[in-house]
Scaffold this active site. Structure first.
Site, PDB file in Angstrom:
ATOM      1  N   LYS A   1       0.840  -1.206   0.000  1.00 38.63           N
ATOM      2  CA  LYS A   1       0.000   0.000   0.000  1.00 38.63           C
ATOM      3  C   LYS A   1       0.876   1.258   0.000  1.00 38.63           C
ATOM      4  CE  LYS A   1      -1.966  -1.154   3.926  1.00 38.63           C
ATOM      5  NZ  LYS A   1      -1.279  -2.431   4.200  1.00 38.63           N
ATOM      6  N   ARG A  51      -9.667   0.485   8.873  1.00 36.93           N
ATOM      7  CA  ARG A  51      -9.208  -0.878   9.110  1.00 36.93           C
ATOM      8  C   ARG A  51     -10.255  -1.700   9.844  1.00 36.93           C
ATOM      9  NH1 ARG A  51      -3.298   0.340   8.928  1.00 36.93           N
ATOM     10  NH2 ARG A  51      -2.205  -1.631   8.873  1.00 36.93           N
ATOM     11  N   ARG A  62      11.735  -5.418   4.980  1.00 33.21           N
ATOM     12  CA  ARG A  62      11.348  -4.033   4.683  1.00 33.21           C
ATOM     13  C   ARG A  62      12.261  -3.091   5.477  1.00 33.21           C
ATOM     14  NH1 ARG A  62       5.315  -1.734   5.416  1.00 33.21           N
ATOM     15  NH2 ARG A  62       5.443  -2.655   7.502  1.00 33.21           N
ATOM     16  N   ARG A  77      11.446  -1.549  11.076  1.00 27.53           N
ATOM     17  CA  ARG A  77      10.401  -1.284  12.065  1.00 27.53           C
ATOM     18  C   ARG A  77      10.329  -2.387  13.113  1.00 27.53           C
ATOM     19  NH1 ARG A  77       5.123   0.300   8.651  1.00 27.53           N
ATOM     20  NH2 ARG A  77       4.187  -0.954  10.307  1.00 27.53           N
ATOM     21  N   ARG A 123      -0.395  -9.433  13.217  1.00 27.68           N
ATOM     22  CA  ARG A 123      -0.995  -8.408  12.358  1.00 27.68           C
ATOM     23  C   ARG A 123      -1.815  -9.054  11.236  1.00 27.68           C
ATOM     24  NH1 ARG A 123       4.258  -5.433  10.890  1.00 27.68           N
ATOM     25  NH2 ARG A 123       3.030  -4.065   9.579  1.00 27.68           N
TER      26      ARG A 123
HETATM   27  P1  ADP Z   1       2.209  -1.857   3.205  1.00 28.03           P
HETATM   28  O1  ADP Z   1       2.161  -0.356   3.216  1.00 28.03           O
HETATM   29  O2  ADP Z   1       1.005  -2.453   2.553  1.00 28.03           O
HETATM   30  O3  ADP Z   1       2.466  -2.435   4.553  1.00 28.03           O
HETATM   31  P2  ADP Z   1       4.773  -1.545   1.814  1.00 28.03           P
HETATM   32  O4  ADP Z   1       4.482  -0.662   0.673  1.00 28.03           O
HETATM   33  O5  ADP Z   1       5.478  -0.964   2.982  1.00 28.03           O
HETATM   34  O6  ADP Z   1       3.422  -2.298   2.292  1.00 28.03           O
HETATM   35  O7  ADP Z   1       5.606  -2.789   1.262  1.00 28.03           O
HETATM   36  C1  ADP Z   1       6.072  -3.826   2.116  1.00 28.03           C
HETATM   37  C2  ADP Z   1       7.449  -4.294   1.658  1.00 28.03           C
HETATM   38  O8  ADP Z   1       7.330  -4.992   0.410  1.00 28.03           O
HETATM   39  C3  ADP Z   1       8.458  -3.168   1.396  1.00 28.03           C
HETATM   40  O9  ADP Z   1       9.730  -3.635   1.765  1.00 28.03           O
HETATM   41  C4  ADP Z   1       8.355  -2.922  -0.113  1.00 28.03           C
HETATM   42  O10 ADP Z   1       9.580  -2.440  -0.662  1.00 28.03           O
HETATM   43  C5  ADP Z   1       8.043  -4.316  -0.640  1.00 28.03           C
HETATM   44  N1  ADP Z   1       7.141  -4.327  -1.803  1.00 28.03           N
HETATM   45  C6  ADP Z   1       6.077  -3.509  -2.052  1.00 28.03           C
HETATM   46  N2  ADP Z   1       5.443  -3.850  -3.195  1.00 28.03           N
HETATM   47  C7  ADP Z   1       6.122  -4.922  -3.683  1.00 28.03           C
HETATM   48  C8  ADP Z   1       5.958  -5.746  -4.851  1.00 28.03           C
HETATM   49  N3  ADP Z   1       4.975  -5.539  -5.730  1.00 28.03           N
HETATM   50  N4  ADP Z   1       6.846  -6.761  -5.024  1.00 28.03           N
HETATM   51  C9  ADP Z   1       7.843  -6.989  -4.127  1.00 28.03           C
HETATM   52  N5  ADP Z   1       8.042  -6.255  -3.021  1.00 28.03           N
HETATM   53  C10 ADP Z   1       7.199  -5.233  -2.791  1.00 28.03           C
HETATM   54  P1  ADP Z   2       1.216  -1.859   7.625  1.00 24.99           P
HETATM   55  O1  ADP Z   2       0.713  -1.222   6.387  1.00 24.99           O
HETATM   56  O2  ADP Z   2       2.579  -2.416   7.522  1.00 24.99           O
HETATM   57  O3  ADP Z   2       0.250  -2.801   8.239  1.00 24.99           O
HETATM   58  P2  ADP Z   2       0.770   0.656   9.010  1.00 24.99           P
HETATM   59  O4  ADP Z   2       1.940   1.547   8.981  1.00 24.99           O
HETATM   60  O5  ADP Z   2      -0.391   0.984   8.163  1.00 24.99           O
HETATM   61  O6  ADP Z   2       1.342  -0.783   8.771  1.00 24.99           O
HETATM   62  O7  ADP Z   2       0.243   0.527  10.506  1.00 24.99           O
HETATM   63  C1  ADP Z   2       1.111   0.226  11.585  1.00 24.99           C
HETATM   64  C2  ADP Z   2       0.317   0.040  12.871  1.00 24.99           C
HETATM   65  O8  ADP Z   2      -0.351   1.273  13.209  1.00 24.99           O
HETATM   66  C3  ADP Z   2      -0.796  -1.002  12.798  1.00 24.99           C
HETATM   67  O9  ADP Z   2      -0.319  -2.321  13.044  1.00 24.99           O
HETATM   68  C4  ADP Z   2      -1.728  -0.501  13.914  1.00 24.99           C
HETATM   69  O10 ADP Z   2      -1.216  -0.841  15.207  1.00 24.99           O
HETATM   70  C5  ADP Z   2      -1.637   1.002  13.768  1.00 24.99           C
HETATM   71  N1  ADP Z   2      -2.679   1.507  12.839  1.00 24.99           N
HETATM   72  C6  ADP Z   2      -2.460   2.068  11.608  1.00 24.99           C
HETATM   73  N2  ADP Z   2      -3.633   2.394  11.037  1.00 24.99           N
HETATM   74  C7  ADP Z   2      -4.614   2.050  11.922  1.00 24.99           C
HETATM   75  C8  ADP Z   2      -6.029   2.106  11.915  1.00 24.99           C
HETATM   76  N3  ADP Z   2      -6.716   2.603  10.874  1.00 24.99           N
HETATM   77  N4  ADP Z   2      -6.696   1.641  13.008  1.00 24.99           N
HETATM   78  C9  ADP Z   2      -6.048   1.142  14.065  1.00 24.99           C
HETATM   79  N5  ADP Z   2      -4.709   1.029  14.129  1.00 24.99           N
HETATM   80  C10 ADP Z   2      -3.993   1.480  13.081  1.00 24.99           C
END
Ligand code: ADP
Ligand code: ADP
Ligand code: ZN
Length: 215
Positions: free
Chosen positions: A13, A88, A127, A160, A171
């Site tokens: 995302k 979420r 990541r 992280r 998660r």
């Molecule tokens: P999210 O915001 O949904 O948690 P991220 O954008 O942070 O996901 O991506 C999670 C990890 O996967 C990061 O290390 C990113 O560089 C990698 N990543 C994102 N999209 C892809 C993809 N299409 N293929 C391989 N790795 C990806």
């Molecule tokens: P990722 O995309 O890798 O799951 P985020 O950076 O979006 O991680 O979120 C990290 C953490 O922040 C989540 O695991 C949760 O604890 C908190 N968080 C983020 N967005 C929300 C939400 N909309 N509601 C509740 N908790 C949230």
């Protein structure tokens, strides 16, 4: 364009939102980034949020809703916005609908990026992100040019605390239980668009742009 990005942790995302916000010149509202910033600054919000984030649980709806409302009202959303990581839960989605109503707006689309659990673990364990600008990297799939340094800021990348295996597994479980029901919610509203997240980053981007009719 007013968009919501949905998908399990590690789906990509943040990666896609980074590119799309630039392309569309719209602001990004990322609840995870807002919470992490508050944790870093040790604000009251940060101290509360940290208790949940570190364990991979969701921050309670009342706290999260307030933060999003504040940011939506404060941000210049004339050209639209992309919400990353919110809503979420179904109650969060209902609050978002209320906020949109109050602002005389509606969502254009909810993009759901689909990725399986094994891939999520591979992505999150490697990541890395820039503590200064937030840019996201992956040590293998999307590495920085120089070892562990942000291409833009030359600052050392961080791993992280919640990107370790046991927290990731929780998660994923929380996602299935609390967030997945949003698919039904937005399918009913006829704005859900699903994209295969297990393609290279560029291909995911192209699929999203095609679905949204963006050139
Ligand atoms: P999210 O915001 O949904 O948690 P991220 O954008 O942070 O996901 O991506 C999670 C990890 O996967 C990061 O290390 C990113 O560089 C990698 N990543 C994102 N999209 C892809 C993809 N299409 N293929 C391989 N790795 C990806
Ligand atoms: P990722 O995309 O890798 O799951 P985020 O950076 O979006 O991680 O979120 C990290 C953490 O922040 C989540 O695991 C949760 O604890 C908190 N968080 C983020 N967005 C929300 C939400 N909309 N509601 C509740 N908790 C949230
Ligand atoms: Zn940077």
């Amino acid at each position: 364009m007013r968009l919501v990005m949905l998908g399990p942790p590690g789906a990509g995302k943040g990666t896609q939102v980074e590119i799309l916000c630039e392309k569309l010149s719209v602001p990004r509202i990322s609840t995870g980034a807002i919470f992490r910033d508050a944790v870093r600054k040790q604000t009251e919000l940060g101290k509360k949020a940290m208790l949940y984030i570190d364990k991979g649980n969701l921050v309670p709806d009342d706290i999260t809703d307030l933060i999003v409302k504040e940011h939506l009202l404060d941000t210049d959303c004339k050209k639209g916005f992309i919400l990353d990581g919110f809503p979420r839960t179904v109650p969060q989605a209902e609050i978002l609908d209320e906020i949109m109503d109050e602002m005389n707006m509606s969502l254009d689309a909810v993009v759901e990026i689909d990725v399986h659990s094994e891939e999520i673990i591979k992505r999150l364990e490697k990541r890395r992100s820039c503590p200064k600008c937030g840019r996201i990297y992956h040590l293998i799939f999307n590495p920085p040019e120089n070892d562990n340094l942000c291409d833009d800021c030359n600052v050392e990348l961080i791993h992280r605390k919640d990107d370790k295996r046991e927290v990731i597994l929780n998660r994923i479980e929380v996602y299935h239980e609390k967030t997945e029901p949003l698919r039904g919610y937005y399918r009913k509203a006829s704005i859900l668009k699903e994209v295969d997240g297990e393609q290279p980053i560029e291909d995911v981007l192209n699929s999203i742009m095609k679905m949204l009719n963006i050139d």
